[in-house]
Scaffold this motif. Structure first.
Motif, PDB file in Angstrom:
ATOM      1  N   UNK A 125     -10.141  -5.173  18.565  1.00  0.00           N
ATOM      2  CA  UNK A 125     -10.509  -5.851  17.319  1.00  0.00           C
ATOM      3  C   UNK A 125     -11.704  -5.216  16.630  1.00  0.00           C
ATOM      4  N   UNK A 126     -12.595  -4.601  17.399  1.00  0.00           N
ATOM      5  CA  UNK A 126     -13.796  -4.013  16.832  1.00  0.00           C
ATOM      6  C   UNK A 126     -14.837  -5.056  16.470  1.00  0.00           C
ATOM      7  N   UNK A 127     -15.939  -4.604  15.905  1.00  0.00           N
ATOM      8  CA  UNK A 127     -17.020  -5.506  15.523  1.00  0.00           C
ATOM      9  C   UNK A 127     -17.830  -5.981  16.717  1.00  0.00           C
ATOM     10  N   UNK A 128     -18.796  -6.851  16.427  1.00  0.00           N
ATOM     11  CA  UNK A 128     -19.619  -7.411  17.499  1.00  0.00           C
ATOM     12  C   UNK A 128     -18.781  -8.337  18.391  1.00  0.00           C
ATOM     13  N   UNK A 129     -19.170  -8.513  19.649  1.00  0.00           N
ATOM     14  CA  UNK A 129     -18.504  -9.519  20.483  1.00  0.00           C
ATOM     15  C   UNK A 129     -18.598 -10.880  19.792  1.00  0.00           C
ATOM     16  N   UNK A 130     -17.484 -11.545  19.540  1.00  0.00           N
ATOM     17  CA  UNK A 130     -17.501 -12.771  18.712  1.00  0.00           C
ATOM     18  C   UNK A 130     -18.427 -13.866  19.233  1.00  0.00           C
ATOM     19  N   UNK A 131     -18.390 -14.134  20.536  1.00  0.00           N
ATOM     20  CA  UNK A 131     -19.227 -15.211  21.074  1.00  0.00           C
ATOM     21  C   UNK A 131     -20.704 -14.888  20.910  1.00  0.00           C
ATOM     22  N   UNK A 134     -27.573  -7.754  12.666  1.00  0.00           N
ATOM     23  CA  UNK A 134     -27.129  -7.206  11.382  1.00  0.00           C
ATOM     24  C   UNK A 134     -25.605  -7.052  11.345  1.00  0.00           C
ATOM     25  N   UNK A 135     -24.953  -7.561  10.316  1.00  0.00           N
ATOM     26  CA  UNK A 135     -23.489  -7.529  10.291  1.00  0.00           C
ATOM     27  C   UNK A 135     -22.932  -6.140  10.009  1.00  0.00           C
ATOM     28  N   UNK A 136     -21.702  -5.932  10.438  1.00  0.00           N
ATOM     29  CA  UNK A 136     -20.951  -4.735  10.059  1.00  0.00           C
ATOM     30  C   UNK A 136     -20.098  -5.045   8.838  1.00  0.00           C
ATOM     31  N   UNK A 137     -19.950  -4.066   7.973  1.00  0.00           N
ATOM     32  CA  UNK A 137     -18.943  -4.169   6.925  1.00  0.00           C
ATOM     33  C   UNK A 137     -17.583  -3.870   7.545  1.00  0.00           C
ATOM     34  N   UNK A 138     -16.509  -4.155   6.811  1.00  0.00           N
ATOM     35  CA  UNK A 138     -15.172  -3.840   7.308  1.00  0.00           C
ATOM     36  C   UNK A 138     -14.994  -2.339   7.495  1.00  0.00           C
ATOM     37  N   UNK A 139     -15.559  -1.550   6.600  1.00  0.00           N
ATOM     38  CA  UNK A 139     -15.470  -0.088   6.750  1.00  0.00           C
ATOM     39  C   UNK A 139     -16.198   0.377   8.007  1.00  0.00           C
ATOM     40  N   UNK A 140     -17.356  -0.238   8.294  1.00  0.00           N
ATOM     41  CA  UNK A 140     -18.111   0.142   9.496  1.00  0.00           C
ATOM     42  C   UNK A 140     -17.359  -0.254  10.766  1.00  0.00           C
ATOM     43  N   UNK A 141     -16.706  -1.406  10.731  1.00  0.00           N
ATOM     44  CA  UNK A 141     -15.911  -1.835  11.882  1.00  0.00           C
ATOM     45  C   UNK A 141     -14.809  -0.821  12.166  1.00  0.00           C
TER      46      UNK A 141
END
Length: 492
Positions: free
Chosen positions: A266-272, A292-299
């Motif tokens: 899924x990518x991105x930060x661990x959801x929990x 700090x959040x990731x953008x969709x492009x960064x993910x």
């Protein structure tokens, strides 16, 4: 003495045995030719009290001048690969790619060509903590522009050496770079765990991905090399059934935030963890999450930016949920424990080790070989049937003896767990890299902790190297591709 291993324990065909070092820890030559200043040069010279024995890496093993001796040791051990790192400021003295040091280029060419001439594969790490000080002055890993700076550096390295190097590590232990660098423990010695470490986390991951994509786009079809990041991961297990959720969160905070964005589907930060940090930041009065959040492009940039799983592993811990009293009173006795203690404290956890676990010279190094097998199995469960290269594993002592039985047993017992992972758990472990080939400058411990298969006499102008029993044991394993029958011979 006889080995506790019974029967034949044979490693699969093609299994890769190696040893590792890093540039600042062994090279010395800190100001020769046109080399630029690194954050470690600045730290040890401006704050000598930060190092346990007040020492520096100015000379270290003097491998800048004695690299041929190192190559001879590697040849004698019949290693399949040697993992070393390139010093960013040695190759790019100004930090940027507008000036390439011909001296730095010559030095690393000599090592790479020398390894290949001896039948040893070079495994090259782009970044093992020695950031150019000039870039640190511009914000270092908290400046988002460092993603581009690192990509430029990586492109330069690939242009110079990718025709002969097939295996790359982009960044060694991003958790140490960020968490330890921003608790004041490691260079650059800044204390800003709440925000600085998390900004660093995002940018170091994006820098890895940018370097990976540079190689994929510009070099892959010419050289067919493989790249990954090397994460330091402890095995963490709950003390009681009531500590399972805390343990899961501790895993995600201490190393999942560096692996999930890359290796998960899924990518991105661990959801929990992302949810927990957002809620905690709100309670603390921040207008937005400290994470700090990731953008969709960064993910998408990060997801799948690997060709294998790079794993550094040394130790394990038992996790229990912290109470208010323990959170207030807990102060780690060892500086190198501070980053894990602070990290665990961030999510309400306490890390412990049973009293019967052996302890290395480094107080954080608690020996629990089974933890490596548990961790390897967990990686497979979380990220699928990924190929895993163990990029570091080793044991420290005080360095006073060549008959280093504790280190020998450490490598033997951990290698046995690797074998069990392969044969019983069907984990695709493709190689094992011992840390370290040589005694070296061990960061905040200076020269008080020694990890070397070979001892180094730092009081000698020639930095005399000598094989320890663990080196002879390991060489025997490499030659026979089995653990059986080598412990006794190595300790004679």
């Amino acid at each position: 003495m006889t080995s506790k291993c019974s029967g034949i324990h044979r490693f699969p065909p093609g299994f890769w045995f190696g040893a590792a070092t890093s540039s600042y820890q062994i090279e010395g030559g800190w100001n020769v030719s046109d080399k630029g200043e690194s954050i470690w040069d600045r730290l040890v010279h401006s704050r000598p009290e930060a190092i346990l024995d007040g020492s520096t890496g100015d000379v270290a093993c003097d491998s800048y001048h004695r690299w041929q001796e190192d190559l001879q040791i590697i040849k004698e051990m019949e290693l399949d690969h040697y993992r070393f790192s390139i010093s960013w400021p040695r190759l790019l003295p100004l930090g940027f790619s507008n000036k390439i040091s011909q001296d730095g280029r010559r030095y690393y060419n000599s090592i790479i060509d020398g390894l290949l001439a001896r039948g040893v594969a070079p495994v090259v790490t782009l970044y093992h903590w020695d950031l150019p000080q000039r870039l640190q002055d511009l914000g270092g890993w908290t400046n988002p522009l460092i993603v581009d700076w690192f990509a430029d550096y990586a492109r330069t390295v690939f242009s110079l050496f990718a025709d002969r190097v097939r295996t790359w590590v982009t960044i060694n232990e991003p958790g140490s770079v960020c968490d330890m660098g921003y608790t004041g423990v490691l260079a650059p010695g800044i204390r800003d765990m709440d925000v600085g470490a998390l900004l660093c986390t995002k940018h170091v991951l994006l820098a890895h991905a940018a370097a990976y994509r540079v190689y994929q786009k510009e070099f892959k079809t010419k050289y067919y090399g493989e790249l990954s990041i090397a994460n330091h991961e402890m095995w963490l297990e709950p003390k009681t059934d009531q500590d399972v959720e805390t343990t899961s969160l501790a895993r995600e905070y201490l190393y999942g935030r560096y692996s999930h964005p890359i290796y998960s589907s899924t990518g991105g930060w661990p959801p929990a963890l992302e949810k927990y940090m957002a809620e905690k930041s709100k309670r603390e009065g921040y207008p937005r999450s400290r994470f700090p959040p990731f953008t969709q492009d960064e993910i998408q940039l990060l997801k799948g930016s690997f060709d294998y799983y790079g794993l550094n592993h040394y130790t394990s811990r038992i996790v229990r949920t912290a109470t208010t009293e323990t959170r207030l009173s807990h102060k780690p006795r060892d500086k190198l424990l501070e980053f894990t203690s602070r990290g665990a404290k961030e999510i309400g956890a306490m890390l412990e080790a049973p009293a019967h676990w052996k302890i290395g010279q480094s107080p954080w190094l608690k020996v629990y070989p089974e933890g490596l097998r548990h961790l390897l199995k967990q990686i497979k469960q979380e990220y699928g049937d990924v190929r895993i290269l163990i990029t570091e594993n080793g044991y420290s002592d005080d360095g006073h003896q060549l008959l280093d039985q504790d280190r020998l047993e450490y490598h033997r017992d951990y290698l046995e767990q690797v074998l069990k992972s392969i044969t019983e758990d069907s984990v695709r472990v493709i190689g094992y890299t011992a840390w370290s080939l040589l005694d070296n400058f061990e960061w905040m411990d200076g020269y008080t902790s020694r990890f070397g298969l070979y001892s180094v006499d730092f009081a000698s102008a020639h930095r005399r190297r000598a094989a320890r029993a663990s080196a002879r044991f390991y060489a025997g394993v490499v030659r026979a591709r089995t653990l059986s029958g080598h412990t006794h011979n190595a300790t004679r």
